[in-house]
Every structure is written in structure tokens, then in C-alpha cells.
Design an enzyme around this catalytic site. Sequence first.
Site, PDB file in Angstrom:
ATOM      1  N   SER A 104       0.719  -1.233   0.095  1.00 17.75           N
ATOM      2  CA  SER A 104       0.117   0.054   0.059  1.00 17.75           C
ATOM      3  C   SER A 104       0.843   1.157  -0.169  1.00 17.75           C
ATOM      4  CB  SER A 104      -0.884   0.227   1.213  1.00 17.75           C
ATOM      5  OG  SER A 104      -1.357  -1.151   1.686  1.00 17.75           O
ATOM      6  N   HIS A 155      -2.201  -3.370  -6.363  1.00 22.82           N
ATOM      7  CA  HIS A 155      -2.615  -2.669  -5.297  1.00 22.82           C
ATOM      8  C   HIS A 155      -4.501  -2.923  -5.432  1.00 22.82           C
ATOM      9  CE1 HIS A 155      -3.555   0.515  -2.230  1.00 22.82           C
ATOM     10  NE2 HIS A 155      -3.292  -0.520  -1.386  1.00 22.82           N
ATOM     11  N   GLU A 177      -5.000  -0.734  -8.350  1.00 26.00           N
ATOM     12  CA  GLU A 177      -4.044   0.386  -8.890  1.00 26.00           C
ATOM     13  C   GLU A 177      -2.941  -0.655  -9.425  1.00 26.00           C
ATOM     14  OE1 GLU A 177      -4.804   3.945  -6.140  1.00 26.00           O
ATOM     15  OE2 GLU A 177      -3.538   2.447  -5.349  1.00 26.00           O
ATOM     16  N   ASN A 199      -4.737   6.744  -2.035  1.00 28.13           N
ATOM     17  CA  ASN A 199      -4.332   7.022  -0.673  1.00 28.13           C
ATOM     18  C   ASN A 199      -3.576   8.435  -0.759  1.00 28.13           C
ATOM     19  OD1 ASN A 199      -5.348   5.113   0.860  1.00 28.13           O
ATOM     20  ND2 ASN A 199      -3.364   3.731   0.629  1.00 28.13           N
TER      21      ASN A 199
HETATM   22  N1  LIG Z   1      -5.535  -4.938   4.788  1.00 25.31           N
HETATM   23  C1  LIG Z   1      -5.683  -4.120   4.031  1.00 25.31           C
HETATM   24  O1  LIG Z   1      -6.804  -3.386   4.167  1.00 25.31           O
HETATM   25  C2  LIG Z   1      -4.581  -3.745   2.925  1.00 25.31           C
HETATM   26  C3  LIG Z   1      -5.120  -3.071   1.769  1.00 25.31           C
HETATM   27  C4  LIG Z   1      -4.402  -3.172   0.491  1.00 25.31           C
HETATM   28  C5  LIG Z   1      -2.994  -3.541   0.815  1.00 25.31           C
HETATM   29  N2  LIG Z   1      -2.553  -4.095   1.927  1.00 25.31           N
HETATM   30  C6  LIG Z   1      -1.173  -4.645   1.942  1.00 25.31           C
HETATM   31  O2  LIG Z   1      -1.348  -5.926   1.700  1.00 25.31           O
HETATM   32  C7  LIG Z   1      -0.189  -6.561   2.361  1.00 25.31           C
HETATM   33  C8  LIG Z   1      -0.801  -7.664   3.256  1.00 25.31           C
HETATM   34  O3  LIG Z   1      -1.776  -6.984   4.179  1.00 25.31           O
HETATM   35  P1  LIG Z   1      -2.676  -7.833   4.970  1.00 25.31           P
HETATM   36  O4  LIG Z   1      -3.688  -6.977   5.758  1.00 25.31           O
HETATM   37  O5  LIG Z   1      -3.337  -9.001   4.026  1.00 25.31           O
HETATM   38  O6  LIG Z   1      -1.795  -8.539   6.113  1.00 25.31           O
HETATM   39  P2  LIG Z   1      -1.795  -9.744   7.042  1.00 25.31           P
HETATM   40  O7  LIG Z   1      -1.091  -9.536   8.344  1.00 25.31           O
HETATM   41  O8  LIG Z   1      -3.423  -9.914   7.112  1.00 25.31           O
HETATM   42  O9  LIG Z   1      -1.488 -11.244   6.416  1.00 25.31           O
HETATM   43  C9  LIG Z   1       0.009 -11.213   5.975  1.00 25.31           C
HETATM   44  C10 LIG Z   1       0.309 -12.746   5.672  1.00 25.31           C
HETATM   45  O10 LIG Z   1       1.524 -12.840   5.332  1.00 25.31           O
HETATM   46  C11 LIG Z   1       2.286 -14.171   6.167  1.00 25.31           C
HETATM   47  N3  LIG Z   1       3.574 -13.978   6.115  1.00 25.31           N
HETATM   48  C12 LIG Z   1       4.265 -13.076   6.615  1.00 25.31           C
HETATM   49  N4  LIG Z   1       5.893 -13.483   6.190  1.00 25.31           N
HETATM   50  C13 LIG Z   1       5.623 -14.376   5.160  1.00 25.31           C
HETATM   51  C14 LIG Z   1       6.510 -14.843   4.356  1.00 25.31           C
HETATM   52  N5  LIG Z   1       8.002 -14.589   4.352  1.00 25.31           N
HETATM   53  N6  LIG Z   1       6.258 -15.820   3.527  1.00 25.31           N
HETATM   54  C15 LIG Z   1       4.936 -16.046   3.455  1.00 25.31           C
HETATM   55  N7  LIG Z   1       3.847 -15.626   4.271  1.00 25.31           N
HETATM   56  C16 LIG Z   1       4.347 -14.797   5.021  1.00 25.31           C
HETATM   57  C17 LIG Z   1       1.735 -13.858   7.498  1.00 25.31           C
HETATM   58  O11 LIG Z   1       1.746 -15.229   8.217  1.00 25.31           O
HETATM   59  C18 LIG Z   1       0.197 -13.388   7.228  1.00 25.31           C
HETATM   60  O12 LIG Z   1      -0.570 -14.628   7.076  1.00 25.31           O
HETATM   61  C19 LIG Z   1       0.507  -5.552   2.951  1.00 25.31           C
HETATM   62  O13 LIG Z   1       1.634  -5.145   2.006  1.00 25.31           O
HETATM   63  C20 LIG Z   1      -0.407  -4.488   3.295  1.00 25.31           C
HETATM   64  O14 LIG Z   1       0.068  -3.055   3.249  1.00 25.31           O
HETATM   65  C21 LIG Z   1      -3.242  -4.256   2.993  1.00 25.31           C
END
Ligand SMILES: NC(=O)c1ccc[n+]([C@@H]2O[C@H](COP(=O)([O-])OP(=O)(O)OC[C@H]3O[C@@H](n4cnc5c(N)ncnc54)[C@H](O)[C@@H]3O)[C@@H](O)[C@H]2O)c1
Length: 401
Positions: A129, A150, A162, A200
Site C-alpha cells: 500500500s 494494489h 491500482e 491514498n
Molecule cells: N489490509 C488491508 O486493508 C490492505 C489493503 C491493501 C493492501 N494491503 C497490503 O497488503 C499486504 C498484506 O496485508 P494484510 O492486511 O493481508 O496482512 P496480514 O497480516 O493479514 O497477512 C500477511 C500474511 O503474510 C504471512 N507472511 C509473513 N511473512 C511471510 C513470508 N515470508 N512468506 C509467506 N507468508 C508470510 C503472514 O503469516 C500473514 O498470514 C501489506 O503489504 C499491506 O500493506 C493491505
Amino acid sequence: MDHDATSRPVPAAVPVAVVGAGTMGAGIAQVAATAGHHVVLVDAVPGAAGAALERLRAVLRRQVDKGRMTDAEATAVVARIEPAGSVDGLPEVGLVVEAVPEDLTLKQGLLAGVAAGQPPTTLLATNTSSLDITAIAAAVPAPERVLGLHFFNPPPLMRLVEVVHGAATAEAPLARATALMRAWGKTPVRCTSTPGFIVNRVARPFYGEAQRVVQEGIADPATVDWILREKCGFRMGPFELTDLIGQDVNYAVGASVWEQTGHDPRYAPTEFQRALVASGRLGRKSGEGVFSYAAEPAAARPDPDLVLAERLGSGPVEADPLARTVAMLVNEAVDLVHRGEASAADVDTAMRLGVNYPRGPVEWGRQIGFDVVAEQLAALDRAHPGGRYRPSPALTDGSLT
Ligand SMILES: NC(=O)c1ccc[n+]([C@@H]2O[C@H](COP(=O)([O-])OP(=O)(O)OC[C@H]3O[C@@H](n4cnc5c(N)ncnc54)[C@H](O)[C@@H]3O)[C@@H](O)[C@H]2O)c1
């Protein structure tokens, strides 16, 4: 690089890998599997990918119960997702999307490791993000196929994606990824790896102006929310929305854009929000934010001052929450276009689909008159000098009319 090979859309039969089975990764895997791809869903935590698949099975079961899909369709989607505990031994795939936590070193290491086992035509996408795509790609062999995809939360419901390019990203992989997102039923928009990308970035003043209006003693939060909802058509006011998002989460996004733009005063965090976060008033999740949620479901929301709202709407722009907010949204949007970071059409699409804005801000500016917006900003700049309200050259150079 074989230009022709990278321009071809990824056929649905080509397998996809999604790394990280959390909130976003699980949703992206569902979208890809629904579009017909075999998906390897990888999570480093033992059992996490399998647990995500079980949650999806339950979600789809409810869809079947509601008659929204057939049992056979639900079974097929789940059957296309293969949980895995590591990217070691990943088969050749057409696309990798990483959705691991927001950490530059983690994402660089992960994509570099994955790239080593994939042909140079495999698209390598990050769902970051806020991190710079150029910086992520710098650590990866053949960085011309590294790009941002994104997705918005929740990925199965949100149409916007995006498609973000870093300095090294080539056009052919971007075109392939864009076509693929369309094939997945999404609406892709393109932008550079500018801080905050489109949504954003352009949304910052929606929160920042409201906070300043309250800080300046012009109106209370309930009245500002009412004005932006009822007079402007936003689905939620900025204070109720940030209470829902989490004041800490919203503050962090704003602070990240501010840091990445070299402390541009347009994005400076407010004392109002800093104090909320410091005191643990994070919004709904902590029971207290701008408003109180302690008495749910009859949450005690103060009444808006409708007499004040009417008076502010007919006064000078400096004291008008609606005019201030819209002028700043238009300025932010046209400036992004002016710098060549996204097209006007994509900015408008992104703001309507990503954050449900009632109108695209570039089109809004055109309707108000870019010259009128420039005058409003000039008045704000006289009242609050320092650069926050500096008008974009695009408002007066005629490039958008
Ligand atoms: N949550 C949102 O609203 C949102 C929206 C858009 C983008 N994002 C982006 O998406 C990404 C993930 O966010 P999220 O909210 O899904 O996070 P999350 O914490 O829910 O999930 C991340 C997952 O990655 C796993 N993980 C960690 N290290 C790892 C590795 N080395 N190999 C494999 N798996 C691994 C974790 O165990 C976890 O299950 C981030 O970059 C975030 O900025 C989040």
C-alpha cells in the site's frame, strides 16, 4: 526480454502464486481461483494457508446457501487453491502476487527468492500500500517485470486495482497485468509509484481539512461530518470514517505520504489526530475515537449543528468545510495528473471505486471551474501561508479544460 511473450495476456489456465494468506492474500487467491486459475497460496506460518482455505470454504458455502453460486462452482473454486507452507518448490507460474506484511526488506527478499525459480516472463507483483515499487524491484533479477497490483479490501468485492509501475517496470508486463485484472472482473487504473499511489494520495485532504476545521474552532466533528455527507454526497464523514478505519491506521498512511514527499506541508499530520492516537482513542476498535462507541448499539453521537452548517456554507471559503475539502481534493487530483503520475480519467475512476467518492475530483473541478478552485486556494493560502494551499499549475495552465 521477449517483448511478444510479455505482451500476451496470462491465459486463465496459467497458474498463479499468492504469497501471504492473510486478509489480502486470501481474498486475492479467491479472485484468481474464481477467474479459473490454479492458485498456489503460500503462508510462512504453518497451517495458515490451509486455514485460509477453510475460511473461504465456509464463505462460499454461505454464498451457495443464499443461491448466489452453485455448489459445483464453490467446490471448483476451492479445489483450484493449493495451500503451501513455503515458496520453495513453487511450480512455474504466470504471476506471483505477494501480500506479506508491509516491510521493504521482507518483500524484496521474498520476490528476489521467488524470481530465481521462475522464468523471466513471470509477472512479479506486490500488493504493497505504501512502499516504493522501484525500491522493491531493485533487489529482484529482471526488475522490468516487477509491478504493484494494489487491491482494495476486501479483494473479492472491491473492483478497483491500482496497477503501479516503478522506474524499471516495462510497458509489456504492465499491459499484461492490466489485461489480466480486466479478465478477473476488476477495473484497473495505472499510476507511477508516487507516495500513496492514487487513492491514498488524493484522499489525504478529505481527512486533513476536516481536522483543521475542527482545530481552528470553525465547527465540531459531527457538524463537519453532516456537511460532507448530506451536502456533498460522501457516504461517510471524515471523522466517522477515520473512527472506522482506525485513527492510528489513517494517521500512519498520512504520515507515510508526508515522510515520502520530504515533509510536504500538504500532508502534514494534524495535532488533532496525533493527540487522538497518543491517547489511545483509535476509533470503533478501542471504543472511543472522535466519537464514543461505548454505548453501542445506541452510540451517543452528538447532533450536528444545522444552523451553523447553513451559515458556514454561505460564508468565506476559509470557514466552509465543504468548499475547503473539495478545493483541496481537486488540487491534489489535478496535481497528480499534472506531474504525469496518472491520467485524469484513472484518477476519477480510482476515487469513485476505491473510496466511493460521489464524483471524480478532476471532473468535480471542471464543474466548479478550475479558476474558481484556484481562487479558493489563493484565499486559503493568504489565511494559512506555508505551502499547504499552494495551487497546482494545472488549475490555471489550461491543460485540463
Ligand atoms: N489490509 C488491508 O486493508 C490492505 C489493503 C491493501 C493492501 N494491503 C497490503 O497488503 C499486504 C498484506 O496485508 P494484510 O492486511 O493481508 O496482512 P496480514 O497480516 O493479514 O497477512 C500477511 C500474511 O503474510 C504471512 N507472511 C509473513 N511473512 C511471510 C513470508 N515470508 N512468506 C509467506 N507468508 C508470510 C503472514 O503469516 C500473514 O498470514 C501489506 O503489504 C499491506 O500493506 C493491505
